[in-house]
Scaffold this motif. Structure first.
Motif, PDB file in Angstrom:
ATOM      1  N   LEU A 125       1.117  -1.177  -0.297  1.00 14.90           N
ATOM      2  CA  LEU A 125       0.192   0.050  -0.123  1.00 14.90           C
ATOM      3  C   LEU A 125       1.157   1.593   0.229  1.00 14.90           C
ATOM      4  N   PRO A 126       1.855   1.393   1.052  1.00 11.59           N
ATOM      5  CA  PRO A 126       2.747   2.762   0.673  1.00 11.59           C
ATOM      6  C   PRO A 126       3.392   2.940  -0.643  1.00 11.59           C
ATOM      7  N   LEU A 127       3.497   1.911  -1.237  1.00  7.81           N
ATOM      8  CA  LEU A 127       4.190   1.772  -2.646  1.00  7.81           C
ATOM      9  C   LEU A 127       2.748   2.205  -3.945  1.00  7.81           C
ATOM     10  N   LEU A 128       2.228   1.576  -3.391  1.00  8.32           N
ATOM     11  CA  LEU A 128       0.688   1.996  -4.745  1.00  8.32           C
ATOM     12  C   LEU A 128       0.529   3.796  -5.109  1.00  8.32           C
ATOM     13  N   ARG A 129       0.680   3.884  -6.202  1.00  6.61           N
ATOM     14  CA  ARG A 129       1.081   5.433  -6.550  1.00  6.61           C
ATOM     15  C   ARG A 129      -0.661   5.893  -6.447  1.00  6.61           C
ATOM     16  N   SER A 130      -0.748   7.012  -5.488  1.00  6.46           N
ATOM     17  CA  SER A 130      -1.978   7.731  -5.139  1.00  6.46           C
ATOM     18  C   SER A 130      -1.399   9.206  -5.294  1.00  6.46           C
ATOM     19  N   PRO A 131      -2.290   9.476  -6.456  1.00  5.25           N
ATOM     20  CA  PRO A 131      -3.385   8.621  -6.891  1.00  5.25           C
ATOM     21  C   PRO A 131      -3.273   7.875  -8.055  1.00  5.25           C
ATOM     22  N   GLY A 132      -4.096   7.305  -8.491  1.00  2.20           N
ATOM     23  CA  GLY A 132      -3.396   5.817 -10.249  1.00  2.20           C
ATOM     24  C   GLY A 132      -3.024   5.300  -9.934  1.00  2.20           C
ATOM     25  N   ALA A 133      -3.374   4.591  -9.285  1.00  2.23           N
ATOM     26  CA  ALA A 133      -2.654   3.492  -8.879  1.00  2.23           C
ATOM     27  C   ALA A 133      -4.007   2.142  -9.195  1.00  2.23           C
ATOM     28  N   GLY A 134      -4.170   0.836  -9.784  1.00  3.32           N
ATOM     29  CA  GLY A 134      -5.676   0.138  -9.489  1.00  3.32           C
ATOM     30  C   GLY A 134      -4.660  -0.866  -8.715  1.00  3.32           C
ATOM     31  N   ILE A 135      -5.896  -1.929  -8.548  1.00  2.51           N
ATOM     32  CA  ILE A 135      -5.837  -3.395  -7.694  1.00  2.51           C
ATOM     33  C   ILE A 135      -7.004  -4.335  -8.759  1.00  2.51           C
ATOM     34  N   LEU A 171     -10.295   3.409  -0.194  1.00  2.00           N
ATOM     35  CA  LEU A 171      -8.846   3.464  -0.915  1.00  2.00           C
ATOM     36  C   LEU A 171      -9.691   4.774  -1.835  1.00  2.00           C
ATOM     37  N   ALA A 172     -10.572   5.038  -2.286  1.00  2.00           N
ATOM     38  CA  ALA A 172     -10.757   5.960  -3.506  1.00  2.00           C
ATOM     39  C   ALA A 172     -10.269   7.379  -2.887  1.00  2.00           C
ATOM     40  N   PRO A 173     -10.433   7.741  -1.823  1.00  2.00           N
ATOM     41  CA  PRO A 173      -9.797   8.966  -1.269  1.00  2.00           C
ATOM     42  C   PRO A 173      -8.491   9.139  -1.619  1.00  2.00           C
ATOM     43  N   ARG A 174      -7.864   8.305  -1.654  1.00  2.00           N
ATOM     44  CA  ARG A 174      -6.235   7.830  -2.259  1.00  2.00           C
ATOM     45  C   ARG A 174      -6.160   8.375  -3.589  1.00  2.00           C
ATOM     46  N   GLY A 175      -7.786   7.999  -4.683  1.00  2.00           N
ATOM     47  CA  GLY A 175      -6.839   8.120  -5.737  1.00  2.00           C
ATOM     48  C   GLY A 175      -6.899   6.788  -6.586  1.00  2.00           C
ATOM     49  N   ILE A 176      -7.098   5.105  -5.719  1.00  3.85           N
ATOM     50  CA  ILE A 176      -7.040   4.162  -5.818  1.00  3.85           C
ATOM     51  C   ILE A 176      -7.947   3.458  -6.340  1.00  3.85           C
ATOM     52  N   ARG A 177      -8.010   2.938  -7.509  1.00  3.68           N
ATOM     53  CA  ARG A 177      -9.215   1.431  -8.197  1.00  3.68           C
ATOM     54  C   ARG A 177      -8.890   0.712  -7.379  1.00  3.68           C
ATOM     55  N   VAL A 178      -9.558  -0.531  -7.192  1.00  4.52           N
ATOM     56  CA  VAL A 178     -10.462  -1.362  -7.159  1.00  4.52           C
ATOM     57  C   VAL A 178     -11.149  -1.808  -7.775  1.00  4.52           C
ATOM     58  N   ASN A 179     -10.692  -3.394  -8.105  1.00  4.46           N
ATOM     59  CA  ASN A 179     -11.922  -3.990  -9.052  1.00  4.46           C
ATOM     60  C   ASN A 179     -11.848  -5.142  -9.119  1.00  4.46           C
ATOM     61  N   ALA A 180     -12.491  -6.030  -9.871  1.00  2.00           N
ATOM     62  CA  ALA A 180     -12.399  -7.709 -10.153  1.00  2.00           C
ATOM     63  C   ALA A 180     -12.835  -8.520 -10.979  1.00  2.00           C
ATOM     64  N   VAL A 181     -12.326  -9.090 -11.702  1.00  2.00           N
ATOM     65  CA  VAL A 181     -13.025 -10.490 -12.067  1.00  2.00           C
ATOM     66  C   VAL A 181     -13.067 -11.482 -11.876  1.00  2.00           C
ATOM     67  N   ALA A 182     -13.954 -12.685 -12.342  1.00  2.00           N
ATOM     68  CA  ALA A 182     -15.121 -13.498 -11.827  1.00  2.00           C
ATOM     69  C   ALA A 182     -15.323 -14.061 -12.578  1.00  2.00           C
ATOM     70  N   PRO A 183     -14.362 -15.345 -12.889  1.00  2.00           N
ATOM     71  CA  PRO A 183     -14.133 -15.970 -14.011  1.00  2.00           C
ATOM     72  C   PRO A 183     -15.427 -17.447 -13.629  1.00  2.00           C
ATOM     73  N   GLY A 184     -15.534 -17.890 -15.122  1.00  2.51           N
ATOM     74  CA  GLY A 184     -16.708 -19.583 -14.440  1.00  2.51           C
ATOM     75  C   GLY A 184     -15.202 -20.366 -14.839  1.00  2.51           C
ATOM     76  N   PHE A 185     -16.440 -21.343 -15.328  1.00  5.87           N
ATOM     77  CA  PHE A 185     -14.919 -22.175 -15.613  1.00  5.87           C
ATOM     78  C   PHE A 185     -13.740 -21.958 -16.961  1.00  5.87           C
ATOM     79  N   VAL A 186     -12.707 -22.096 -16.882  1.00 11.21           N
ATOM     80  CA  VAL A 186     -11.060 -21.687 -17.607  1.00 11.21           C
ATOM     81  C   VAL A 186     -10.559 -23.191 -17.704  1.00 11.21           C
ATOM     82  N   ARG A 187      -9.877 -23.062 -18.488  1.00 13.61           N
ATOM     83  CA  ARG A 187      -9.039 -24.267 -18.580  1.00 13.61           C
ATOM     84  C   ARG A 187      -7.280 -24.273 -18.064  1.00 13.61           C
ATOM     85  N   THR A 188      -7.547 -24.029 -17.353  1.00 19.15           N
ATOM     86  CA  THR A 188      -6.234 -24.001 -16.706  1.00 19.15           C
ATOM     87  C   THR A 188      -5.649 -24.993 -15.827  1.00 19.15           C
TER      88      THR A 188
END
Length: 254
Positions: A125-135, A171-188
């Motif tokens: 967290l201390p190293l994430l670009r603020s504002p502008g980073a994304g998780i 983290l929004a006040p720091r300009g850091i965005r957080v999102n997710a993907v939720a896959p179903g069945f994936v060939r891994t």
């Protein structure tokens, strides 16, 4: 959208040696990232990915531990000191039927899928670009749909869903965005890691494919573009979102 949206960026991808993590690391590198740090427990798999692009840096680390999280942080400090994108892809599935519950494998799932993202995010967290980073977190449709014989995994991914929305607000006040993907069945490799033979995996996919409205299971390369889209600085107002990528299975589950 520009062809190189991640020019001069530093990216961390956990579980970057195989599957979705490997595809995402390559996608960031090909779209201009200066350094893509891939982490995992298997040095040889990380080395294979690093050999595919000069921007990819392998760091063998178990991010469920303080020392592993610190190893990743040290790599970021050595390569500019500022982190632009953090992708939490490392995760495992273990069968967990209640009638034959194994406490050790349940702890392994929770430590990898829940404790790992928590420890690493706090350390970086201390190293994430603020504002502008994304998780970007890689969750699963199992986090919001029933998972028979996999309740521990489902619970761990429900926690990832919660992290996504809670951290987005925090983290929004720091300009850091957080999102997710939720896959179903994936060939891994996750299926082989649970003891399924190649024939059994093919049988599983053959059985589930007719239930998928769009008619096929996902490949890692289907998921990686959504990870880069959510991380793209051009999407500066997108946060707290969980994108399901399952060929429409959610349509039939409701």
């Amino acid at each position: 959208m520009p062809d190189q949206p991640f020019a001069e960026h530093t990216v961390v991808v956990t579980g970057g040696g195989t599957g979705i993590g490997r595809a995402a690391a390559l996608a960031f590198a090909e779209r201009g990232a200066k350094t893509v740090i891939v982490t995992g427990r298997r040095k040889e798999r990380l080395a294979e990915v690093a050999a595919l692009h000069e921007a990819i840096l392998p760091v063998a680390a178990d991010v469920t531990t303080d020392s592993g999280a610190e190893a990743v942080a040290e790599a970021v400090r050595e390569h500019g000191g500022t982190l632009d994108t953090l992708v939490h892809n490392a995760g495992i599935f273990r069968f967990s039927p209640l009638a034959a519950l194994d406490a050790d494998s349940s702890r392994e799932v929770l430590e990898t899928n829940v404790l790992g993202p928590l420890l690493l995010t706090a350390r970086l967290l201390p190293l994430l670009r603020s504002p502008g980073a994304g998780i970007v977190l890689v969750s699963s449709r199992g986090g919001h749909n029933p998972t028979p014989d996999g309740s521990v995994y489902g619970a761990s991914k429900a926690a990832v869903h919660s992290f996504t929305r809670s951290w987005a607000a925090e983290l929004a006040p720091r300009g850091i965005r957080v999102n997710a993907v939720a896959p179903g069945f994936v060939r891994t490799e996750v299926y082989a890691a649970n003891g399924l033979s190649p024939e059994a995996v093919q049988g599983l996919f053959a059985g589930v494919t007719p239930t998928i409205p769009l008619g096929r299971v996902c490949e890692p390369e289907d998921v990686a573009p959504w990870i880069t889209r959510l991380a793209d600085p051009a999407n500066a107002l997108v946060t707290g979102q969980i994108i399901t990528i399952d060929g429409g299975l959610d349509i039939t589950a409701r």
